[in-house]
Enzyme design. Structure first.
Site, mmCIF file in Angstrom:
data_model
loop_
_atom_site.group_PDB
_atom_site.id
_atom_site.type_symbol
_atom_site.label_atom_id
_atom_site.label_comp_id
_atom_site.label_asym_id
_atom_site.label_seq_id
_atom_site.Cartn_x
_atom_site.Cartn_y
_atom_site.Cartn_z
ATOM 1 N N ASN A 9 0.864 -1.179 0.000
ATOM 2 C CA ASN A 9 0.000 0.000 0.000
ATOM 3 C C ASN A 9 0.903 1.232 0.000
ATOM 4 O OD1 ASN A 9 -1.815 2.039 0.499
ATOM 5 N ND2 ASN A 9 -2.388 1.334 2.559
ATOM 6 N N LYS A 11 0.096 4.255 -0.317
ATOM 7 C CA LYS A 11 -0.561 5.434 0.290
ATOM 8 C C LYS A 11 -0.332 6.678 -0.572
ATOM 9 C CE LYS A 11 -0.196 3.174 4.726
ATOM 10 N NZ LYS A 11 -0.204 3.282 6.166
ATOM 11 N N HIS A 97 -9.769 1.146 4.525
ATOM 12 C CA HIS A 97 -8.500 1.290 5.254
ATOM 13 C C HIS A 97 -8.711 2.225 6.447
ATOM 14 C CE1 HIS A 97 -4.422 2.426 6.262
ATOM 15 N NE2 HIS A 97 -4.031 1.337 5.641
ATOM 16 N N GLU A 99 -7.038 4.531 7.718
ATOM 17 C CA GLU A 99 -6.782 5.970 7.513
ATOM 18 C C GLU A 99 -7.999 6.640 6.883
ATOM 19 O OE1 GLU A 99 -3.102 5.433 5.411
ATOM 20 O OE2 GLU A 99 -2.148 4.824 7.282
ATOM 21 N N GLU A 169 -5.893 -5.146 10.294
ATOM 22 C CA GLU A 169 -4.882 -4.118 10.511
ATOM 23 C C GLU A 169 -5.177 -3.370 11.802
ATOM 24 O OE1 GLU A 169 -2.778 -2.907 6.682
ATOM 25 O OE2 GLU A 169 -4.538 -1.667 6.830
ATOM 26 N N GLY A 175 1.960 2.103 10.789
ATOM 27 C CA GLY A 175 2.892 3.222 10.672
ATOM 28 C C GLY A 175 3.563 3.586 11.984
ATOM 29 N N SER A 215 2.929 -2.351 10.341
ATOM 30 C CA SER A 215 4.376 -2.424 10.589
ATOM 31 C C SER A 215 4.996 -3.772 10.224
ATOM 32 C CB SER A 215 4.698 -2.043 12.046
ATOM 33 O OG SER A 215 4.295 -0.699 12.305
HETATM 34 P P1 PGA Z 1 2.473 0.122 7.703
HETATM 35 O O1 PGA Z 1 1.054 0.353 6.996
HETATM 36 O O2 PGA Z 1 3.039 -1.148 7.133
HETATM 37 O O3 PGA Z 1 3.293 1.328 7.330
HETATM 38 O O4 PGA Z 1 2.223 0.024 9.155
HETATM 39 C C1 PGA Z 1 0.178 -0.714 6.769
HETATM 40 C C2 PGA Z 1 -1.076 -0.208 6.107
HETATM 41 O O5 PGA Z 1 -1.508 0.908 6.420
HETATM 42 O O6 PGA Z 1 -1.677 -0.902 5.270
#
Ligand code: PGA
Length: 260
Positions: A9, A11, A97, A99, A169, A175, A215
């Site tokens: 992803n 982003k 997601h 976010e 997730e 993140g 992560s």
């Molecule tokens: P990350 O993000 O691996 O940077 O924690 C995962 C995601 O948001 O899908």
């Protein structure tokens, strides 16, 4: 046997040139034969450019990060429909997601509508679910995940799980550099699978791929992917560095070969 998947992803990172380089490095760096599915989800505006880099690559598939809940063409300024994504060579789309849920106003209802729109368009939705830290500490992880899954069942029906992928997730792991431990991930993945089995049947539940996201890095991927109900990863930060992403894909390949 469920086929493992690693999805990147990207982003809202990169520019056209850097995104093209990243896609090229991933395509060139992956082993010729890998017993897993690999997906990259670039920003929508670069989907076409990345499709150009990947060409008809059978090894790396193209995903989108979001789509419009309305299927038909229409007056939806700024939106992109599932049909448009399909037309651009996209096969998968992230839906819900965290976010987007936390920062961009998505609700369980809009996520359900988007999942239906994705299925109607012929895309494979990757439904993202997961709890916040406060919810985990309040021992509400399972209740939150069920609410998120149930919202999808309400509009898409139980059959949706035969046609989508789920990504667990935990919000507190995204993140932050703080991943769920393999045991924490396995506990929720196992719970999701048994919940889906209760709602549908064991076969649909057994075939459902459940990715872990939050992560995922080269140094923790192997242990996570070795868990019986973890069918791969949805990778954010580490997917922006080709060598890390490739290392994670290789680990998924190794666990797939080992039969876990
Ligand atoms: P990350 O993000 O691996 O940077 O924690 C995962 C995601 O948001 O899908």
């Amino acid at each position: 046997m469920r086929r493992k998947m690693v999805a990147g992803n990207w982003k809202m990172y990169g520019r056209r040139a850097s995104a093209r380089i990243l896609a090229r490095e991933i395509e060139d760096g992956l082993p010729a034969v890998l017993p897993i599915d690999v997906l990259v989800c670039p920003p929508a505006i670069y989907l076409e450019a990345i499709k150009g880099v990947l060409g008809e690559s059978a090894r790396v598939m193209l995903g989108a990060q979001d789509l419009c809940a309305q299927g038909e063409d229409g007056a939806r300024t700024g939106e992109i429909s599932g049909a448009m994504l399909l037309d651009t060579g996209v096969s998968h789309v992230l839906v819900g997601h965290s976010e987007r849920r936390q920062l961009l106003g998505e609700t369980n209802e809009s996520v359900g509508a988007k999942l239906v729109a994705a299925l109607d368009a012929g895309l494979i939705p990757i439904l993202c679910v997961g709890e916040t830290l406060a919810e985990r500490e309040g021992l509400r992880t399972e209740a939150v995940v069920v609410t998120q899954l149930q919202a999808v069942v309400n509009v898409a029906g139980n059959d949706a799980f035969a046609r989508c992928i789920v990504a667990y997730e935990p919000v507190w792991a995204i993140g932050t550099g703080r991943n769920a431990t393999p045991d924490q991930a396995q506990a929720v993945h196992g719970f999701i699978r048994s919940w889906v089995a209760e709602q549908t049947d064991q076969e649909i539940a057994d075939d459902l791929r459940i990715l872990y996201g939050g992560s995922v890095k080269p140094d923790n991927a192997a242990a996570l992917f070795a868990m019986p109900d973890v069918d791969g990863g949805l990778v954010g930060g580490a997917s922006l560095k080709a060598s890390d992403f490739i290392a994670i894909c290789r680990m998924a390949g190794e666990t797939a070969r080992a039969g876990t």
